[in-house]
Write a protein that holds these residues in place. Structure first.
Motif, PDB file in Angstrom:
ATOM      1  N   LEU A  85       0.834  -1.200   0.000  1.00 42.79           N
ATOM      2  CA  LEU A  85       0.000   0.000   0.000  1.00 42.79           C
ATOM      3  C   LEU A  85       0.873   1.255   0.000  1.00 42.79           C
ATOM      4  CD1 LEU A  85      -2.777   1.438   0.385  1.00 42.79           C
ATOM      5  CD2 LEU A  85      -2.414   1.159   2.862  1.00 42.79           C
ATOM      6  N   VAL A  86       0.512   2.221  -0.847  1.00 45.38           N
ATOM      7  CA  VAL A  86       1.188   3.523  -0.879  1.00 45.38           C
ATOM      8  C   VAL A  86       0.135   4.607  -0.632  1.00 45.38           C
ATOM      9  CG1 VAL A  86       2.610   5.133  -2.199  1.00 45.38           C
ATOM     10  CG2 VAL A  86       2.874   2.659  -2.548  1.00 45.38           C
ATOM     11  N   PRO A  87      -0.048   5.038   0.609  1.00 46.62           N
ATOM     12  CA  PRO A  87      -0.986   6.129   0.875  1.00 46.62           C
ATOM     13  C   PRO A  87      -0.420   7.450   0.351  1.00 46.62           C
ATOM     14  CG  PRO A  87      -0.566   4.818   2.864  1.00 46.62           C
ATOM     15  CD  PRO A  87       0.488   4.470   1.862  1.00 46.62           C
ATOM     16  N   VAL A  88      -1.268   8.250  -0.288  1.00 42.00           N
ATOM     17  CA  VAL A  88      -0.845   9.526  -0.859  1.00 42.00           C
ATOM     18  C   VAL A  88      -1.551  10.658  -0.124  1.00 42.00           C
ATOM     19  CG1 VAL A  88      -0.690  10.936  -2.948  1.00 42.00           C
ATOM     20  CG2 VAL A  88      -0.487   8.437  -3.114  1.00 42.00           C
ATOM     21  N   ASN A  89      -0.786  11.628   0.291  1.00 40.07           N
ATOM     22  CA  ASN A  89      -1.324  12.800   0.977  1.00 40.07           C
ATOM     23  C   ASN A  89      -2.310  13.524   0.060  1.00 40.07           C
ATOM     24  OD1 ASN A  89      -1.665  15.402   2.140  1.00 40.07           O
ATOM     25  ND2 ASN A  89       0.336  15.275   3.122  1.00 40.07           N
ATOM     26  N   THR A  90      -3.546  13.690   0.507  1.00 48.67           N
ATOM     27  CA  THR A  90      -4.565  14.317  -0.340  1.00 48.67           C
ATOM     28  C   THR A  90      -4.303  15.803  -0.561  1.00 48.67           C
ATOM     29  OG1 THR A  90      -5.962  14.633   1.613  1.00 48.67           O
ATOM     30  CG2 THR A  90      -6.392  12.689   0.252  1.00 48.67           C
ATOM     31  N   ARG A  91      -3.374  16.376   0.186  1.00 49.16           N
ATOM     32  CA  ARG A  91      -3.029  17.778  -0.023  1.00 49.16           C
ATOM     33  C   ARG A  91      -1.909  17.961  -1.037  1.00 49.16           C
ATOM     34  NH1 ARG A  91      -3.652  20.951   5.751  1.00 49.16           N
ATOM     35  NH2 ARG A  91      -5.626  19.997   6.382  1.00 49.16           N
ATOM     36  N   PHE A  92      -1.341  16.862  -1.487  1.00 43.14           N
ATOM     37  CA  PHE A  92      -0.272  16.966  -2.478  1.00 43.14           C
ATOM     38  C   PHE A  92      -0.813  17.532  -3.788  1.00 43.14           C
ATOM     39  CE2 PHE A  92       3.153  13.650  -1.071  1.00 43.14           C
ATOM     40  CZ  PHE A  92       3.432  14.438   0.026  1.00 43.14           C
ATOM     41  N   THR A  93       0.014  18.292  -4.444  1.00 47.63           N
ATOM     42  CA  THR A  93      -0.310  18.771  -5.780  1.00 47.63           C
ATOM     43  C   THR A  93      -0.171  17.625  -6.777  1.00 47.63           C
ATOM     44  OG1 THR A  93       1.977  19.378  -6.260  1.00 47.63           O
ATOM     45  CG2 THR A  93       0.592  21.053  -5.196  1.00 47.63           C
ATOM     46  N   GLY A  94      -0.602  17.876  -8.012  1.00 43.24           N
ATOM     47  CA  GLY A  94      -0.420  16.869  -9.049  1.00 43.24           C
ATOM     48  C   GLY A  94       1.040  16.515  -9.237  1.00 43.24           C
ATOM     49  N   THR A  95       1.908  17.506  -9.186  1.00 38.62           N
ATOM     50  CA  THR A  95       3.341  17.270  -9.371  1.00 38.62           C
ATOM     51  C   THR A  95       3.904  16.395  -8.258  1.00 38.62           C
ATOM     52  OG1 THR A  95       3.606  19.392 -10.499  1.00 38.62           O
ATOM     53  CG2 THR A  95       5.593  18.397  -9.573  1.00 38.62           C
ATOM     54  N   ALA A 112      -9.579   9.906  -5.654  1.00 37.54           N
ATOM     55  CA  ALA A 112     -10.871  10.545  -5.432  1.00 37.54           C
ATOM     56  C   ALA A 112     -11.291  11.344  -6.651  1.00 37.54           C
ATOM     57  CB  ALA A 112     -10.798  11.467  -4.215  1.00 37.54           C
ATOM     58  N   GLY A 113     -12.604  11.508  -6.784  1.00 39.50           N
ATOM     59  CA  GLY A 113     -13.127  12.440  -7.766  1.00 39.50           C
ATOM     60  C   GLY A 113     -12.893  13.852  -7.271  1.00 39.50           C
ATOM     61  N   ASP A 114     -13.805  14.742  -7.547  1.00 42.02           N
ATOM     62  CA  ASP A 114     -13.670  16.135  -7.133  1.00 42.02           C
ATOM     63  C   ASP A 114     -13.721  16.223  -5.609  1.00 42.02           C
ATOM     64  OD1 ASP A 114     -13.553  18.831  -7.029  1.00 42.02           O
ATOM     65  OD2 ASP A 114     -15.541  19.219  -7.855  1.00 42.02           O
ATOM     66  N   PHE A 115     -12.593  16.617  -4.987  1.00 43.19           N
ATOM     67  CA  PHE A 115     -12.507  16.719  -3.533  1.00 43.19           C
ATOM     68  C   PHE A 115     -11.869  18.050  -3.182  1.00 43.19           C
ATOM     69  CE2 PHE A 115      -9.945  15.721   0.404  1.00 43.19           C
ATOM     70  CZ  PHE A 115     -11.022  15.797   1.277  1.00 43.19           C
ATOM     71  N   LEU A 116     -12.554  18.835  -2.355  1.00 40.98           N
ATOM     72  CA  LEU A 116     -12.106  20.172  -1.983  1.00 40.98           C
ATOM     73  C   LEU A 116     -11.859  21.035  -3.211  1.00 40.98           C
ATOM     74  CD1 LEU A 116      -9.660  19.351   0.975  1.00 40.98           C
ATOM     75  CD2 LEU A 116     -12.087  19.970   1.078  1.00 40.98           C
ATOM     76  N   GLY A 117     -12.710  20.825  -4.224  1.00 37.18           N
ATOM     77  CA  GLY A 117     -12.635  21.639  -5.420  1.00 37.18           C
ATOM     78  C   GLY A 117     -11.539  21.265  -6.387  1.00 37.18           C
ATOM     79  N   VAL A 118     -10.925  20.114  -6.185  1.00 30.76           N
ATOM     80  CA  VAL A 118      -9.810  19.690  -7.036  1.00 30.76           C
ATOM     81  C   VAL A 118     -10.116  18.341  -7.658  1.00 30.76           C
ATOM     82  CG1 VAL A 118      -7.355  19.094  -7.117  1.00 30.76           C
ATOM     83  CG2 VAL A 118      -8.142  20.945  -5.613  1.00 30.76           C
ATOM     84  N   ASP A 119      -9.987  18.253  -8.982  1.00 28.37           N
ATOM     85  CA  ASP A 119     -10.073  16.978  -9.682  1.00 28.37           C
ATOM     86  C   ASP A 119      -8.665  16.389  -9.677  1.00 28.37           C
ATOM     87  OD1 ASP A 119     -10.175  14.856 -11.419  1.00 28.37           O
ATOM     88  OD2 ASP A 119     -11.310  15.888 -12.974  1.00 28.37           O
ATOM     89  N   ARG A 120      -8.409  15.476  -8.757  1.00 28.41           N
ATOM     90  CA  ARG A 120      -7.049  14.976  -8.570  1.00 28.41           C
ATOM     91  C   ARG A 120      -6.519  14.212  -9.775  1.00 28.41           C
ATOM     92  NH1 ARG A 120      -8.348  16.689  -4.126  1.00 28.41           N
ATOM     93  NH2 ARG A 120      -6.883  17.092  -2.432  1.00 28.41           N
ATOM     94  N   LEU A 121      -7.362  13.419 -10.400  1.00 29.60           N
ATOM     95  CA  LEU A 121      -6.887  12.647 -11.545  1.00 29.60           C
ATOM     96  C   LEU A 121      -6.485  13.570 -12.682  1.00 29.60           C
ATOM     97  CD1 LEU A 121      -6.305   9.941 -12.788  1.00 29.60           C
ATOM     98  CD2 LEU A 121      -8.719   9.750 -13.433  1.00 29.60           C
ATOM     99  N   ALA A 122      -7.279  14.604 -12.924  1.00 28.04           N
ATOM    100  CA  ALA A 122      -6.927  15.566 -13.966  1.00 28.04           C
ATOM    101  C   ALA A 122      -5.617  16.273 -13.623  1.00 28.04           C
ATOM    102  CB  ALA A 122      -8.054  16.583 -14.146  1.00 28.04           C
ATOM    103  N   GLY A 123      -5.437  16.606 -12.341  1.00 33.67           N
ATOM    104  CA  GLY A 123      -4.208  17.272 -11.929  1.00 33.67           C
ATOM    105  C   GLY A 123      -2.989  16.388 -12.082  1.00 33.67           C
ATOM    106  N   ILE A 124      -3.158  15.096 -11.800  1.00 38.77           N
ATOM    107  CA  ILE A 124      -2.046  14.150 -11.956  1.00 38.77           C
ATOM    108  C   ILE A 124      -1.662  14.030 -13.420  1.00 38.77           C
ATOM    109  CG2 ILE A 124      -1.452  11.699 -11.783  1.00 38.77           C
ATOM    110  CD1 ILE A 124      -3.217  11.687  -9.197  1.00 38.77           C
ATOM    111  N   ARG A 125      -2.664  13.870 -14.274  1.00 39.57           N
ATOM    112  CA  ARG A 125      -2.376  13.718 -15.704  1.00 39.57           C
ATOM    113  C   ARG A 125      -1.754  14.978 -16.288  1.00 39.57           C
ATOM    114  NH1 ARG A 125      -7.962  10.371 -16.830  1.00 39.57           N
ATOM    115  NH2 ARG A 125      -7.050   8.276 -16.716  1.00 39.57           N
ATOM    116  N   ALA A 126      -2.206  16.136 -15.815  1.00 37.75           N
ATOM    117  CA  ALA A 126      -1.666  17.392 -16.327  1.00 37.75           C
ATOM    118  C   ALA A 126      -0.208  17.585 -15.916  1.00 37.75           C
ATOM    119  CB  ALA A 126      -2.508  18.563 -15.832  1.00 37.75           C
ATOM    120  N   ALA A 127       0.145  17.077 -14.717  1.00 40.37           N
ATOM    121  CA  ALA A 127       1.505  17.263 -14.212  1.00 40.37           C
ATOM    122  C   ALA A 127       2.488  16.224 -14.739  1.00 40.37           C
ATOM    123  CB  ALA A 127       1.488  17.209 -12.681  1.00 40.37           C
ATOM    124  N   ALA A 128       1.978  15.126 -15.276  1.00 39.28           N
ATOM    125  CA  ALA A 128       2.841  14.013 -15.677  1.00 39.28           C
ATOM    126  C   ALA A 128       3.571  14.306 -16.986  1.00 39.28           C
ATOM    127  CB  ALA A 128       2.020  12.746 -15.816  1.00 39.28           C
TER     128      ALA A 128
END
Length: 527
Positions: A85-95, A112-128
Motif C-alpha cells: 500500500l502507498v498512501p498519498v497525501n490528499t493535499r499533495f499537488t499533481g506534481t 478521489a473524484g472532485d474533492f475540496l474543489g480539485v479533480d485529482r486525476l486531472a491534476g495528476i495527468r496534467a503534471a505528468a
C-alpha cells in the motif's frame, strides 16, 4: 487485551475480524454501514479486480483519497492482493503525487473524484511527463458527493474504472476466481512489506518509509492495548488515513479490537460534535488543536458528548489546562499522549491512570517493544523490532537514520524521567543559537501555553545582528497583548530563551496531520 502473536499479516487479521466480530459494525460512513463480515466481502471483491488488472505480489497500489469507506476497502484489498500500500497525501499537488507514483512504480491508482474543489486525476495527468505514469495499469476513481468528473485524457493502455462499477468488473473477471484471491492472501508473509508511508516533507523531499505486516500490526496492537479498545467502542477518525495516525492507529486498531470506524473526510468542528452525539462516539484521537477547537465551539453545549471516553493526542506542547478541560468539559474519562514518527509509528504512550501533568508534559513510556534512550546531544534514539525496514531506494539516508547498533536517530530532542516517561523538548533542526546558547522552541512553546488566553503558539529563530538569532513568537490568543506574552516569558524563562518579538495570528499553518509548518512562518520572519 488485543493479541496478534499468531496472526501477523493484515489479510489474516481481516479474516479473523470477520470471524470474531461477524455482524458487528465495522464502518459507518454516512448512509454506508458495513459489518465486519461485509467488509471482508467488499475487500475480496476489490482484490479480485486488482488481480484481474495484473497485480502481482509486491506490486505497489497507491490510494489518493480522503477518509471514507472507499479508502479502507481499497487499502485492505491491496494487502489482500499481496501488494504494498502507498498512501498519498490528499493535499499533495499533481506534481508531488506524480513524483510518488513514479518513485514507487505504482501499478494501480485509487483516486478521489472532485474533492475540496480539485479533480485529482486531472491534476495528476496534467503534471505528468511522458512515461511518468507508464507503470499504472488500472485507475479506480472514487466518487465523493457530486457527480464523477468526465474521464478525459486517459491513456488508452490504462483501464479506468469507477467505484460503482467494481462489482460488475469483479464478476466479469473470468481469469481470476475467488479461490485465486484467497490463495494470494494466503501467500502474504509477516515480513512482507505492507506499506510505504511518505514522511511529511516539511524539511525537504519526502522519504518513503518501508514497514512489514508484523510491524504495522504490532504497533497497532500496542496502541489498542494502551487505549483498552474493544468491540463496544465507536472510533471517530479525523486523522487522515494517509498518515500512520489514521491508518495504523485507526484502521488496523479497529480490525484488532472490533471497534466501529466512523471516518470523517475533512475536519469540521460542528460536524464532529454532531457525529459524536448521533453515533455515540467513544474514541477520538486527534491533534491538540482539534480538541481546543471543539472546546471553543459555540454549539458544544447543545450536543450530548457523554459517550466520549478516550482521547489520544500528541505534540511537543500539550498544555495541562487543555488536558484538564478535555476531561472536565468534553467528558473524556481518559486522555493519553503518545510519541511516534513515520519511521516508528508509536514508540511511547501514556497509560490510563496517569495524572494530567504526566499526560501533558510527557509522551509516556516505551511501547510496542521499543527501547528509548537520549544521547549526549539530547537526541531521542529508538531501537526495537518495529523500527522501519528502511527508506525506499535510499540506502544512504537509511544508514544515516539507523546506526549499526539498530538505533533510530529521530532528530527529536528530549529527556527521560525516572519512571521512563519521555518529554520531547524540541527538534535538532528546529534549534537556533542565541548568543552562543542552544534554544529549543518547544520549551518556550510549552511555557507560553500555560499563559491564560494563549490558544496556540509557535516560536522560530530570526536573525539578530548582536546575538545571531533571537526568538519570535507567533501566537493565537484571546485578549492578550505582546507585553503580556513577553512579560510571562521574562518571569519564567532564562534571558536567552525569551522571544524578542510577538506576532498575533488568526491561525498557525499546519499540515494534514496537525504539525505546524514553521517553514511557512520562516518565509515571513522579521525580528
Amino acid at each position: 487485551m488485543v493479541a496478534v502473536a499468531s496472526v501477523q499479516t493484515i489479510p489474516a487479521v481481516l479474516r479473523s475480524a470477520a470471524e470474531r466480530f461477524g455482524d458487528r459494525t465495522a464502518i459507518i460512513d454516512g448512509a454506508v454501514c458495513l459489518t465486519y463480515r461485509e467488509l471482508l466481502e467488499h475487500v475480496r471483491m476489490v482484490a479480485r479486480v486488482y488481480l484481474a488488472g495484473g497485480v502481482r505480489r509486491g506490486d505497489r497500489i497507491a490510494v489518493n483519497s480522503p477518509n471514507t469507506h472507499h479508502w479502507v476497502v481499497a487499502a485492505l484489498a491491496a494487502h489482500y492482493a499481496g501488494a504494498t500500500l502507498v498512501p498519498v497525501n490528499t493535499r499533495f499537488t499533481g506534481t508531488e503525487t506524480v513524483d510518488l507514483l513514479r518513485r514507487t512504480s505504482a501499478r494501480v491508482l485509487v483516486v478521489a473524484g472532485d474533492f475540496l474543489g480539485v479533480d485529482r486525476l486531472a491534476g495528476i495527468r496534467a503534471a505528468a511527463e511522458p512515461g511518468d505514469l507508464a507503470s499504472i495499469d488500472l485507475v479506480v476513481r472514487v466518487p465523493l458527493p457530486g457527480p464523477l468528473p468526465p474521464d478525459t485524457g486517459a491513456d488508452p493502455d490504462t483501464g479506468t474504472v469507477d467505484w460503482p462499477e467494481l462489482l460488475e468488473t469483479a464478476r466479469a473477471a473470468d481469469s481470476v476466481t475467488p479461490a485465486d484471491v484467497e490463495a494470494r492472501a494466503d501467500e502474504v508473509k509477516a515480513d512482507d512489506i505492507s506499506d510505504i508511508l511518505f514522511t511529511s516533507g516539511t524539511t525537504g523531499r519526502s522519504k518513503g518509509v518501508l514497514s512489514a505486516h508484523r510491524q504495522a500490526l504490532d504497533v497497532a496492537s500496542a496502541w489498542a492495548d494502551c487505549g483498552r479498545l474493544g468491540p463496544e467502542d465507536r472510533y471517530l477518525v479525523v486523522n487522515p488515513f494517509f498518515h500512520s495516525f489514521g491508518y495504523k492507529a485507526g484502521i488496523l486498531v479497529a480490525l484488532l479490537s472490533g471497534a466501529a470506524l466512523v471516518p470523517q473526510a475533512t475536519f469540521d468542528a460542528a460536524a464532529v460534535l454532531e457525529v459524536v452525539d448521533r453515533e455515540r462516539i467513544s474514541v477520538l484521537p486527534a491533534a491538540p488543536t482539534v480538541f481546543q477547537t471543539l472546546l471553543d465551539h459555540p454549539d458544544r453545549d447543545s450536543h450530548d458528548l457523554t459517550s466520549l471516553r478516550l482521547a489520544v493526542t500528541g505534540a511537543a506542547t500539550v498544555p495541562v489546562r487543555l488536558v484538564e478541560r478535555m476531561g472536565g468539559e468534553l467528558g473524556f474519562d481518559t486522555v493519553l499522549t503518545a510519541y511516534g514518527l513515520t519511521e516508528a509509528v508509536v514508540a511511547t504512550m501514556c497509560r490510563p491512570g496517569d495524572d494530567p501533568r504526566t499526560v501533558a508534559h510527557t509522551s509516556g513510556r516505551a511501547a510496542a517493544g521499543f527501547e528509548v534512550r537520549v544521547d549526549a546531544r539530547g537526541e531521542v534514539l529508538l531501537r526495537g523490532p518495529n523500527v522501519m525496514l528502511g527508506y525506499l531506494d535510499d540506502p544512504e539516508a537509511t544508514a544515516k537514520a539507523v546506526d549499526p547498533d539498530g538505533w533510530l536517530h529521530t532528530g527529536d530532542v528530549g529527556r527521560l524521567d525516572e519512571a521512563g516517561n519521555l518529554t520531547i523538548t524540541g527538534r535538532l533542526k528546529d534549534m537556533y543559537i542565541c548568543g552562543g546558547f542552544n534554544v529549543y522552541p518547544a520549551e518556550i512553546e510549552q511555557e507560553l501555553s500555560r499563559l491564560d488566553g494563549v490558544r496556540e503558539v509557535a516560536v522560530i529563530g530570526v536573525p539578530d545582528e548582536r546575538l545571531g538569532e533571537v526568538g519570535k513568537a507567533f501566537v493565537v490568543a484571546d485578549g492578550l497583548s505582546g507585553d503580556d506574552v513577553l512579560g510571562h516569558c521574562a518571569a519564567h524563562l532564562a534571558n536567552y530563551k525569551r522571544p524578542r518579538s510577538v506576532e498575533f495570528v488568526p491561525a498557525l499553518p499546519r499540515n494534514a496531520s496537525g504539525k505546524v509548518l514553521k517553514r511557512l512562518l520562516v518565509k515571513e520572519r522579521t525580528a
